[in-house]
Design a protein around this motif. Sequence first.
Motif, short mmCIF file in Angstrom:
data_model
loop_
_atom_site.label_atom_id
_atom_site.label_comp_id
_atom_site.label_asym_id
_atom_site.label_seq_id
_atom_site.Cartn_x
_atom_site.Cartn_y
_atom_site.Cartn_z
N CYS A 41 0.87 -1.27 0.02
CA CYS A 41 -0.10 -0.09 0.12
C CYS A 41 0.90 1.32 0.03
CB CYS A 41 -0.85 0.17 1.23
SG CYS A 41 -2.25 -1.31 0.95
N ASP A 42 2.21 0.89 0.04
CA ASP A 42 3.07 2.32 0.17
C ASP A 42 2.86 3.17 1.25
OD1 ASP A 42 5.24 3.66 -0.93
OD2 ASP A 42 4.00 4.98 -2.29
N MET A 43 2.60 2.55 2.34
CA MET A 43 2.39 3.22 3.82
C MET A 43 3.48 3.34 4.35
SD MET A 43 -1.59 2.15 4.76
CE MET A 43 -1.57 3.39 5.95
N LEU A 44 4.54 2.43 4.26
CA LEU A 44 5.46 2.47 5.07
C LEU A 44 6.46 3.89 4.80
CD1 LEU A 44 6.85 -1.19 4.86
CD2 LEU A 44 5.95 -0.19 6.74
N ARG A 45 6.37 4.37 3.93
CA ARG A 45 7.26 5.48 3.67
C ARG A 45 6.69 6.80 4.56
NH1 ARG A 45 8.18 7.53 -1.45
NH2 ARG A 45 7.42 5.64 -2.39
N ASP A 46 5.55 6.66 5.16
CA ASP A 46 4.95 7.88 5.84
C ASP A 46 4.92 7.56 7.21
OD1 ASP A 46 4.06 9.17 3.55
OD2 ASP A 46 2.12 8.02 3.31
N ILE A 47 5.55 6.57 7.77
CA ILE A 47 5.76 6.13 9.22
C ILE A 47 6.78 7.21 9.84
CG2 ILE A 47 6.39 4.49 10.87
CD1 ILE A 47 4.55 2.50 9.09
N LEU A 65 17.22 -1.72 10.34
CA LEU A 65 18.66 -1.79 9.80
C LEU A 65 18.78 -1.78 8.25
CD1 LEU A 65 20.44 -4.63 12.09
CD2 LEU A 65 21.19 -2.26 11.73
N HIS A 66 17.56 -2.42 7.68
CA HIS A 66 17.52 -2.60 6.22
C HIS A 66 16.95 -0.89 5.89
CE1 HIS A 66 18.17 -6.57 4.79
NE2 HIS A 66 17.25 -6.87 5.88
N LEU A 67 16.07 -0.40 6.68
CA LEU A 67 15.79 1.07 6.35
C LEU A 67 17.05 1.78 5.98
CD1 LEU A 67 12.60 1.92 8.24
CD2 LEU A 67 12.88 1.61 5.71
N LYS A 68 17.91 1.80 7.17
CA LYS A 68 19.24 2.58 7.27
C LYS A 68 19.99 2.21 5.99
CE LYS A 68 23.56 2.80 9.84
NZ LYS A 68 23.59 4.22 9.81
N ARG A 69 20.21 1.16 5.53
CA ARG A 69 20.85 0.80 4.29
C ARG A 69 20.14 1.55 3.17
NH1 ARG A 69 22.24 -5.63 2.70
NH2 ARG A 69 23.39 -4.95 0.64
N LEU A 70 18.78 1.61 3.16
CA LEU A 70 18.19 2.05 1.79
C LEU A 70 18.40 3.66 1.91
CD1 LEU A 70 15.99 1.95 -0.36
CD2 LEU A 70 14.32 2.15 1.27
N PHE A 71 18.08 4.20 2.99
CA PHE A 71 18.31 5.52 3.07
C PHE A 71 19.53 6.37 2.85
CE2 PHE A 71 14.32 5.66 6.00
CZ PHE A 71 13.60 5.57 5.03
N GLU A 77 14.20 11.17 -3.54
CA GLU A 77 13.30 11.18 -4.66
C GLU A 77 13.63 9.87 -5.60
OE1 GLU A 77 17.09 13.65 -5.49
OE2 GLU A 77 15.69 13.40 -4.15
N ASP A 78 14.50 9.13 -5.22
CA ASP A 78 14.66 8.03 -6.09
C ASP A 78 14.17 6.63 -5.34
OD1 ASP A 78 16.02 9.23 -8.01
OD2 ASP A 78 18.02 9.15 -6.99
N ILE A 79 13.75 6.90 -4.07
CA ILE A 79 13.10 5.70 -3.20
C ILE A 79 11.73 5.34 -3.89
CG2 ILE A 79 12.39 4.83 -1.24
CD1 ILE A 79 14.71 6.34 0.10
N THR A 80 11.39 4.31 -4.10
CA THR A 80 10.26 3.78 -4.70
C THR A 80 9.57 2.73 -3.77
OG1 THR A 80 10.95 1.93 -6.07
CG2 THR A 80 11.32 4.03 -7.26
N PRO A 81 8.06 2.52 -4.18
CA PRO A 81 7.50 1.49 -3.28
C PRO A 81 7.91 0.14 -3.65
CG PRO A 81 5.91 3.05 -4.61
CD PRO A 81 7.36 3.17 -4.91
N GLU A 82 8.63 -0.21 -4.48
CA GLU A 82 9.23 -1.44 -4.81
C GLU A 82 10.60 -1.58 -3.61
OE1 GLU A 82 8.45 0.65 -7.28
OE2 GLU A 82 6.43 -0.74 -8.12
N ASP A 83 10.95 -0.61 -3.40
CA ASP A 83 12.32 -0.68 -2.25
C ASP A 83 12.06 -1.21 -1.00
OD1 ASP A 83 14.40 0.45 -4.07
OD2 ASP A 83 13.53 2.21 -3.88
N LYS A 181 9.87 9.44 4.99
CA LYS A 181 10.18 9.73 6.15
C LYS A 181 11.17 8.82 6.90
CE LYS A 181 7.07 13.16 5.95
NZ LYS A 181 7.31 14.59 5.80
N VAL A 182 12.21 9.49 7.56
CA VAL A 182 13.14 8.43 8.25
C VAL A 182 12.52 8.43 9.61
CG1 VAL A 182 15.24 8.26 9.36
CG2 VAL A 182 14.99 9.38 6.93
N PRO A 183 12.13 7.30 9.87
CA PRO A 183 11.51 6.91 11.28
C PRO A 183 12.34 6.91 12.51
CG PRO A 183 11.24 5.06 9.98
CD PRO A 183 11.82 5.80 9.25
#
Length: 576
Positions: A41-47, A65-71, A77-83, A181-183
């Motif tokens: 649902c692409d909701m994780l980006r807003d947490i 830890l996976h989020l840290k690696r992604l960010f 602007e390049d981060i997508t729902p697929e990430d 957002k970076v939670p």
Amino acid sequence: MAANKDSSNSKYDGGIGLALSGGGFRASFFHIGVLARLAECDMLRDIVAISTVSGGSIVGALYYLHLKRLFESKNDEDITPEDYVQIVSTIEKDFLKSAQKNLRMRTFYNPWKNLKMFKKGYSRSDRIGELYDEYFYQGILKNRTETGMIKMPELLIDPICWKGDGRFNPIDHNETRKNTKVPVLLINSTVLNDGHDWVFEAKTMGEPLHDSPAFREIDKNWRLCRPDSYADTLNHKKVKLGKAVAASACVSGVFSPLPISDMYEEDIRVELVDGGVYDNQGIQSLEDRGCSDFIVSDASFSMINIKSPSTSAFSVICRANLILMDRVRELQLLPHIKCKNTDMHLMHLRKELPPVSIMWRADAKSDCHCDTTLNTDNTSYGVNPEAQDRISRIRTDLDAYHNVEAYSLMMDGYKMTKQGLKAKKCTDHPVGWNFTSINSRMENPDPYYLKLLKVSAETFFKAFMLSRRLKLTAGTIAALLGALILALIIIYSEVTISLGQLAIGIVLLLILALPSLGRMLPFLEGPFRPITLLRTILIQFTLAVTGSITVFIALKWIDPIYLEKGNGQDKTDRDT
């Protein structure tokens, strides 16, 4: 050093908070299903905040830890729902693989670690923290400058191309991010000393500041002041992530409390236990951070009805504790469910299972205004009620979970979240999650599937309940050992004992006789006297080796049988 400040004063002005409850690996698997649907649902980006407890902390820390690696590898602007989908897909596979290693048993697998547990300052809780790091967290962060276990300050996220002053602070700087957002990660534990909550973050740890006038009026216990950062402390600059997770999942009575020593004046030794003691849903930490909307994934233990409760002192104490925890859960959830100004999505393991009303006995038919019927239709999210009931009773443990258990919990969380977020714009086609393979059996359960779920509620001897061959093998071995012992008694009653047999007998005799010998010869007793020292060494060595051998047998021969029974696709019950 800012001794009078408290970093918990920094709050979000609204935003979505995600709470991952406690409940051992059962909760962890359920949360993975919830995360999967949120990713679709692409909701994780807003947490903006992730609050975790116990089993939720195990998987929550992995996700972070996976989020840290992604960010730190892709521009905002390049981060997508697929990430996000890829992160959860990786966790789905890796977490199951590691969880099937049976961490509960592995705490006693290494004989040298077993011996170390006899020393002050190292317990089973420390060992399980090392195992969390070894099996879940190592290898995720690339180009680490630190060595050994991952430290909490290493979780601080520095988004790529961040150009602000100083380090990136999610609470102050998320407004500069247009896309994601970076939670903040809030790992919750409980302080035995004063009964407050204790929160580990990437920046600091300690008791959050509950500074409302009403709270100050009610709570008169002391407050352990919270430093602004780990760097402000004298002895706790590099707290380990595995230790923080172990403190959050430190089930009272099962694991020893984890100490935080030499952090405070007055010789206070902070002792931490499971975060579920204070708040098993993790909602309080989100409230403290000012979140306005909540997504709550609740796979905590549901109190089971008992027709005839035991009245023994121990049973009554245990039951009263469950009632207390159940009441705390209700008080945490009800205000948000009732509040019209709060957008709250709650997924829990007893969802849509109606309480059964019990009619009183009467001489004549009375006018009963309660519903005594049990709905047999599938839930609105598409799970058979009997299957849902048995899924809710799966044990809250850290042992090996087979595929049916893990996939049922993941799919359960996924389906509930899909139903709860049906108003949200989500992808119409599901991602190729492995756990969706169990969906048809959850909707139309076969007898063997229901039996697997029933056995999943047990803590011990699960493999024996599923395998007739294992039961026959164990019975045969026990009978042969009994016959062998009897034969040896008969034979060696007339035959001279060998030197090796004599040595074994002497060792056993020493273990049994040393306490009596010490009382007969008191000058040999005392903490540094030979009798006390020899007895301690013999007992500790025997327990360490015996524990290691027992665990080896369980991991080598028992667990594979249990996993095979639940990992196969065969729905028959021909081997039970």
